[in-house]
Design a protein around this motif. Structure first.
Motif, PDB file in Angstrom:
ATOM      1  N   GLU A 187      34.378  43.772  39.931  1.00 53.09           N
ATOM      2  CA  GLU A 187      35.021  44.945  39.137  1.00 53.09           C
ATOM      3  C   GLU A 187      34.507  45.183  37.927  1.00 53.09           C
ATOM      4  OE1 GLU A 187      37.556  48.184  38.973  1.00 53.09           O
ATOM      5  OE2 GLU A 187      37.173  46.854  40.892  1.00 53.09           O
ATOM      6  N   THR A 188      34.036  44.463  37.043  1.00 52.06           N
ATOM      7  CA  THR A 188      33.453  44.874  35.672  1.00 52.06           C
ATOM      8  C   THR A 188      32.095  45.547  35.890  1.00 52.06           C
ATOM      9  OG1 THR A 188      32.568  42.661  35.489  1.00 52.06           O
ATOM     10  CG2 THR A 188      34.752  43.113  34.556  1.00 52.06           C
ATOM     11  N   THR A 189      31.327  45.553  36.999  1.00 51.63           N
ATOM     12  CA  THR A 189      30.092  46.237  37.108  1.00 51.63           C
ATOM     13  C   THR A 189      30.103  47.482  36.761  1.00 51.63           C
ATOM     14  OG1 THR A 189      29.278  44.117  38.107  1.00 51.63           O
ATOM     15  CG2 THR A 189      27.920  46.187  38.387  1.00 51.63           C
ATOM     16  N   THR A 190      29.421  48.139  35.816  1.00 51.90           N
ATOM     17  CA  THR A 190      29.304  49.631  35.907  1.00 51.90           C
ATOM     18  C   THR A 190      27.986  50.162  36.277  1.00 51.90           C
ATOM     19  OG1 THR A 190      28.838  49.449  33.568  1.00 51.90           O
ATOM     20  CG2 THR A 190      30.980  49.875  34.233  1.00 51.90           C
ATOM     21  N   LEU A 191      26.952  49.202  36.363  1.00 47.07           N
ATOM     22  CA  LEU A 191      25.601  49.548  36.860  1.00 47.07           C
ATOM     23  C   LEU A 191      24.964  48.621  37.652  1.00 47.07           C
ATOM     24  CD1 LEU A 191      23.240  51.656  35.700  1.00 47.07           C
ATOM     25  CD2 LEU A 191      22.599  50.016  34.182  1.00 47.07           C
ATOM     26  N   GLY A 192      24.727  48.796  38.873  1.00 46.99           N
ATOM     27  CA  GLY A 192      24.325  47.964  39.844  1.00 46.99           C
ATOM     28  C   GLY A 192      22.993  47.925  40.155  1.00 46.99           C
ATOM     29  N   PRO A 193      22.246  47.364  41.142  1.00 47.91           N
ATOM     30  CA  PRO A 193      20.786  47.341  41.246  1.00 47.91           C
ATOM     31  C   PRO A 193      20.459  48.545  41.702  1.00 47.91           C
ATOM     32  CG  PRO A 193      21.835  46.277  42.980  1.00 47.91           C
ATOM     33  CD  PRO A 193      23.012  46.551  42.010  1.00 47.91           C
ATOM     34  N   MET A 194      19.243  48.749  41.460  1.00 45.74           N
ATOM     35  CA  MET A 194      18.602  50.062  42.050  1.00 45.74           C
ATOM     36  C   MET A 194      18.342  49.826  43.548  1.00 45.74           C
ATOM     37  SD  MET A 194      15.798  51.491  39.361  1.00 45.74           S
ATOM     38  CE  MET A 194      15.462  52.883  40.295  1.00 45.74           C
ATOM     39  N   ALA A 195      18.034  50.720  44.498  1.00 48.51           N
ATOM     40  CA  ALA A 195      18.212  50.464  45.854  1.00 48.51           C
ATOM     41  C   ALA A 195      17.124  49.654  46.392  1.00 48.51           C
ATOM     42  CB  ALA A 195      18.184  52.039  46.400  1.00 48.51           C
ATOM     43  N   ASN A 196      15.811  49.534  45.805  1.00 43.99           N
ATOM     44  CA  ASN A 196      14.914  48.754  46.286  1.00 43.99           C
ATOM     45  C   ASN A 196      14.031  48.400  44.860  1.00 43.99           C
ATOM     46  OD1 ASN A 196      12.071  48.697  47.540  1.00 43.99           O
ATOM     47  ND2 ASN A 196      13.365  48.723  49.093  1.00 43.99           N
TER      48      ASN A 196
ATOM     49  N   ALA B 114      22.716  53.943  38.697  1.00 43.74           N
ATOM     50  CA  ALA B 114      21.593  53.553  38.313  1.00 43.74           C
ATOM     51  C   ALA B 114      20.338  54.629  38.155  1.00 43.74           C
ATOM     52  CB  ALA B 114      21.079  52.479  39.239  1.00 43.74           C
ATOM     53  N   GLY B 115      20.987  56.015  37.708  1.00 44.53           N
ATOM     54  CA  GLY B 115      20.186  56.914  37.484  1.00 44.53           C
ATOM     55  C   GLY B 115      19.523  57.578  38.841  1.00 44.53           C
ATOM     56  N   GLN B 116      19.996  57.119  39.872  1.00 44.98           N
ATOM     57  CA  GLN B 116      19.621  57.595  41.299  1.00 44.98           C
ATOM     58  C   GLN B 116      20.224  58.865  41.723  1.00 44.98           C
ATOM     59  OE1 GLN B 116      18.028  53.164  42.906  1.00 44.98           O
ATOM     60  NE2 GLN B 116      20.063  53.661  42.746  1.00 44.98           N
ATOM     61  N   CYS B 117      20.189  59.922  40.869  1.00 46.86           N
ATOM     62  CA  CYS B 117      20.866  61.192  41.383  1.00 46.86           C
ATOM     63  C   CYS B 117      19.857  62.373  41.418  1.00 46.86           C
ATOM     64  CB  CYS B 117      21.950  61.445  40.210  1.00 46.86           C
ATOM     65  SG  CYS B 117      23.216  60.167  39.907  1.00 46.86           S
TER      66      CYS B 117
ATOM     67  N   PHE C  98      14.278  58.773  38.487  1.00 48.80           N
ATOM     68  CA  PHE C  98      15.155  58.417  39.389  1.00 48.80           C
ATOM     69  C   PHE C  98      15.549  56.934  39.367  1.00 48.80           C
ATOM     70  CE2 PHE C  98      16.929  58.892  43.863  1.00 48.80           C
ATOM     71  CZ  PHE C  98      17.545  60.241  43.666  1.00 48.80           C
ATOM     72  N   GLY C  99      15.863  56.529  37.809  1.00 44.58           N
ATOM     73  CA  GLY C  99      16.329  55.293  37.578  1.00 44.58           C
ATOM     74  C   GLY C  99      16.922  55.395  36.209  1.00 44.58           C
ATOM     75  N   PRO C 100      17.403  54.339  35.635  1.00 42.80           N
ATOM     76  CA  PRO C 100      18.405  54.283  34.459  1.00 42.80           C
ATOM     77  C   PRO C 100      17.682  54.445  33.074  1.00 42.80           C
ATOM     78  CG  PRO C 100      18.120  52.044  35.121  1.00 42.80           C
ATOM     79  CD  PRO C 100      17.377  52.881  36.361  1.00 42.80           C
ATOM     80  N   VAL C 101      16.707  55.489  33.134  1.00 40.94           N
ATOM     81  CA  VAL C 101      15.954  55.493  31.624  1.00 40.94           C
ATOM     82  C   VAL C 101      16.195  57.100  31.277  1.00 40.94           C
ATOM     83  CG1 VAL C 101      13.964  55.913  33.010  1.00 40.94           C
ATOM     84  CG2 VAL C 101      13.676  55.470  30.574  1.00 40.94           C
ATOM     85  N   VAL C 102      16.182  57.441  30.094  1.00 38.57           N
ATOM     86  CA  VAL C 102      15.950  58.740  29.562  1.00 38.57           C
ATOM     87  C   VAL C 102      15.356  58.730  28.313  1.00 38.57           C
ATOM     88  CG1 VAL C 102      18.107  58.522  28.470  1.00 38.57           C
ATOM     89  CG2 VAL C 102      17.607  60.992  29.078  1.00 38.57           C
TER      90      VAL C 102
END
Length: 462
Positions: free
Chosen positions: A299-308, A260-263, A365-369
């Motif tokens: 199993e099909t989920t590739t993007l989970g929720p953000m941590a908070n 979720a971009g949290q890297c 720190f999220g799924p945006v670019v």
């Protein structure tokens, strides 16, 4: 009254785990036990310490099903990705392999007159303050070399990943590492700062926000405690005119969206040579549309929720501000129905962005670019350096000489060519500017958890 520390699961918004925070007196007692146990641990042969650390990691591997499930509940990562065991194993093994050579004395002279050498001595007690986004990997980066080098370690994990420290302690203690040598503790900010300010530790390693790093420096002010700080990032990718377009899209978009971009070293802004810009954006949009946002246990989920939820709200506000200021959002949130205003957040690609916008300057720190066209290398270099952070950059070109030449002009800790979002344990993990200071992994990682001591031994009296 006992203060309780709670982990709120992003999966369903409920309290997943809670633990009592130690009082200052209890925390000081833990420090005293660790300091008392450290000399005996340091006296053990290096091979024995290495074997025990590796055995601890092996025990952790045996806990994989439990660990993977707990990670999904605590910080939302889909279970299909299986935790962080590959990196934990690789980094532990590499640091174990180089320990003997790295920690061996640097002998200047050994003659019938003098013995002169520099040895590496453990700091004594190392304090690790670990983050939630890669909670096992970021901990092992310091935990493994610190224990191998002869230090005792106290670990304070992030509230969002309360159970990670418990699992590490359980595994390492089961392998035979003494309980006082490696302790997991639950602390609030006040007690943490009091311990640092009282010189409780020889070395403090913190991974987290810039604000958190500033708080660590303030707490340590005047104590001369050694600090390692890995803080924020706004890592760029640059796609040059000779890049493999498909490979660049696949890697950079994965680097932007995974976890979720949290890297720490995730891709948060992309600059593309104007000749490839339109094609890159089109392919990037198609790539993101193939993601599946949802329950991390499916199993099909590739993007989970953000941590908070508050992390997701911050990204939402960056996107909204950018659109208000003229950017275009290319991903329809309706394609990702979990985007309900909670921790589940639809991924987004923004074009028409500029460096006046928060989304291109502040850590997301999220799924945006955001994606911008550039006219040449000089333009790209100026854009990449126009940032308060400096962790990694990802350069996409068939020409390694060109990549190295550009890399030398970039204000960053690591230069990648044709890859991104990766830690090589043989190379130093470091940063500059607001990303912090210090070094993890590689031989320099052992230097962080030890200090030099010089011996000048004269064998004669005349």
């Amino acid at each position: 009254m006992t203060k309780m520390i709670q982990c709120i699961s992003p999966v369903n918004g409920r309290v997943y785990a809670e633990r009592p925070a130690l009082t200052l007196a209890e925390a000081e007692a833990a420090v005293a036990r660790a300091k008392a146990a450290q000399p005996e641990w340091a006296e053990r042969p290096l091979d024995e310490r290495i074997a025990l650390v590796k055995a601890g990691v092996a025990r952790l591997n045996e806990m994989k099903p439990q660990v993977v499930e707990e990670l999904a509940w605590q910080m939302g990562r889909p279970t299909r990705y299986g935790g962080e065991f590959g990196g934990v194993n690789d980094r532990t093994n590499y640091m174990s392999e180089i320990a003997a050579e790295t920690l061996s004395p640097m002998v200047v002279e050994n003659s019938n007159l003098f013995e002169r050498r520099i040895e590496r001595e453990p700091h004594g007690l190392v304090f690790i303050v670990a983050p939630w986004n890669y909670p096992y990997l970021t901990t092992i980066n310091t935990l493994a070399p610190a224990l191998i080098a002869g230090n005792a370690v106290i670990l304070k994990h992030a509230t969002q990943t309360l159970l990670v420290g418990e699992r590490l302690a359980e595994a390492f203690h089961a392998a035979g590492i003494p309980e006082d040598v490696f302790q997991n503790v639950v602390l609030d900010h006040h007690v943490t700062e009091e311990l640092i300010g009282s010189r409780a530790f020889g070395f403090v390693n913190f991974t987290g926000s810039v604000g958190g790093g500033a708080a660590m420096e303030k707490a340590a002010a005047g104590t001369f405690t050694a600090l390692g700080l890995e803080l924020g990032g706004k890592d760029p990718g640059y796609v040059m005119d000779d890049a493999d377009l498909d490979a660049a899209v696949d890697s950079l978009m994965d680097g932007a969206m995974y976890n979720a971009g949290q890297c720490c070293c995730g891709i948060e802004r992309i600059y593309v040579h104007e000749s490839l810009y339109d094609a890159f954006v089109e392919k990037a949009v198609d790539w993101v549309k193939n993601l599946k946002l949802g329950n991390p246990f499916e199993e099909t989920t590739t993007l989970g929720p953000m941590a908070n939820r508050r992390f997701a709200d911050m990204v939402r506000s960056q996107i909204a501000d950018a659109v208000t200021d003229g950017a275009t959002a290319l991903i329809d949130p309706a394609l990702f129905p979990e985007d309900d205003g909670g921790a589940y957040l639809a991924p987004q690609i923004l074009v028409g962005v500029n460096h006046e916008m928060r989304v291109m300057r502040e850590e997301s720190f999220g799924p945006v670019v955001g994606i911008m066209p550039v006219k040449d290398d000089d333009h790209a270099i100026a854009m990449m350096n126009d940032c308060d952070y400096g962790l990694t950059v990802s350069l996409w070109t068939a020409d390694s000489t060109r990549a190295a030449r550009i890399g030398r002009r970039l204000e960053t800790g690591t230069v990648f060519q044709n890859r991104c979002d990766y830690l090589d344990p043989a190379l130093c993990w470091t940063g500059c500017k607001d990303t912090g200071r210090g070094a993890a992994l590689s031989p320099l990682g052992f230097h962080s958890v030890t200090r030099p001591k010089s011996y000048h031994l004269k064998k004669v009296t005349k």
